[in-house]
Design a protein around this motif. Structure first.
Motif, PDB file in Angstrom:
ATOM      1  N   UNK A 128      -0.926  -6.297  -8.573  1.00 41.78           N
ATOM      2  CA  UNK A 128      -1.110  -5.264  -7.549  1.00 41.78           C
ATOM      3  C   UNK A 128       0.244  -4.777  -7.034  1.00 41.78           C
ATOM      4  N   UNK A 129       1.176  -5.706  -6.837  1.00 39.56           N
ATOM      5  CA  UNK A 129       2.518  -5.332  -6.376  1.00 39.56           C
ATOM      6  C   UNK A 129       3.215  -4.473  -7.416  1.00 39.56           C
ATOM      7  N   UNK A 130       3.092  -4.864  -8.693  1.00 36.61           N
ATOM      8  CA  UNK A 130       3.711  -4.100  -9.775  1.00 36.61           C
ATOM      9  C   UNK A 130       3.111  -2.695  -9.869  1.00 36.61           C
ATOM     10  N   UNK A 131       1.787  -2.594  -9.751  1.00 43.07           N
ATOM     11  CA  UNK A 131       1.117  -1.291  -9.816  1.00 43.07           C
ATOM     12  C   UNK A 131       1.567  -0.398  -8.664  1.00 43.07           C
ATOM     13  N   UNK A 182       4.779   4.210  -6.567  1.00 45.05           N
ATOM     14  CA  UNK A 182       5.837   4.764  -5.722  1.00 45.05           C
ATOM     15  C   UNK A 182       6.920   5.431  -6.547  1.00 45.05           C
ATOM     16  N   UNK A 183       7.251   4.805  -7.689  1.00 46.78           N
ATOM     17  CA  UNK A 183       8.293   5.379  -8.559  1.00 46.78           C
ATOM     18  C   UNK A 183       7.864   6.721  -9.115  1.00 46.78           C
ATOM     19  N   UNK A 184       6.603   6.844  -9.484  1.00 46.09           N
ATOM     20  CA  UNK A 184       6.102   8.107 -10.025  1.00 46.09           C
ATOM     21  C   UNK A 184       5.996   9.194  -8.950  1.00 46.09           C
TER      22      UNK A 184
END
Length: 233
Positions: free
Chosen positions: A221-224, A229-231
């Protein structure tokens, strides 16, 4: 007497710094120095330096020449390796301990379970209370490994448990798994005390797999979220 006081200070500083890492007060990737930590803990730099050396051996910090230390980054790859090894070692330690447990060992394990229940029953629980319960929960596994009588196994498992503490704290705090962890520890201890090795091993491995799956969900979930946010930026 002075030596005992000095040793107590060393352990206190080491314990405080370890707690700061496990609970995220010193987040992964944070740069720390002897001087900053000495000021924060209101002690001299000597016990801080010794604690940092121990934490580096534990795999919780990484030393950088002339630049201080970095708190070790926790990633999914490291997590998977730690918990895969832990399931094997913990299960084997439980099997050996069940065959060797004494009446005194049984009382010691049951007292640890009771202490977790006492902390859970506090009308208001501070972060220190919760961290103490985490430590006792991990110490149940360390004690089982000690009871196994295999010194090398116990040493290896202690190192793995040090690396797992951050993840377990994250699981307990964010998913509120305290009650489940207490119930599972109680069942494991009672199976050991009853001499039922097969059940004790099964419960131990299921306990670790359940924790692993919970933490994987959190890490994913943290990675997603970070990807989102990056996108979006």
């Amino acid at each position: 007497m002075p030596t005992r006081k000095k040793n107590t200070l060393r352990e206190s500083v080491y314990g405080s710094m370890k707690a700061m890492i496990v609970t995220g007060q010193l987040p992964p990737g944070a740069r720390v120095t002897e001087n900053d930590l000495a000021i924060r803990l209101k002690v001299s730099r000597t016990p801080v330096r010794e604690a940092l050396n121990r934490l580096e051996q534990d795999g919780l910090v990484v030393g950088r020449p002339r630049q201080g230390y970095l708190v070790k980054e926790f990633d999914i790859h490291m997590f998977r390796e730690a918990f895969e090894i832990r399931e094997l070692l913990d299960g084997y330690a439980t099997e050996l301990a069940t065959a060797k447990v004494t009446a005194a060992d049984k009382e010691r394990l049951r007292e640890m379970v009771r202490e977790c229940e006492r902390l859970a029953a506090l009308p208001t629980r501070s972060s220190d209370d919760m961290f103490q319960e985490l430590q006792i929960g991990m110490d149940i596994h360390r004690t089982i490994a000690q009871i196994s009588g295999n010194v090398m196994l116990s040493g290896l498992l202690n190192g793995i448990l040090d690396k797992c503490q951050h993840y377990v704290w994250m699981e307990l705090l964010r998913l509120d798994e305290w009650g489940i962890a207490r119930d599972e520890h109680f069942e494991i201890v009672e199976a050991i005390c009853a001499g039922d090795a097969a059940r004790a091993v099964e419960l131990t491995r299921a306990h670790i797999r359940g924790s692993r799956n919970n933490i994987l969900r959190l890490l994913q979930a943290k990675s997603d979220y970070q990807t989102f946010l990056a996108r979006a930026s």
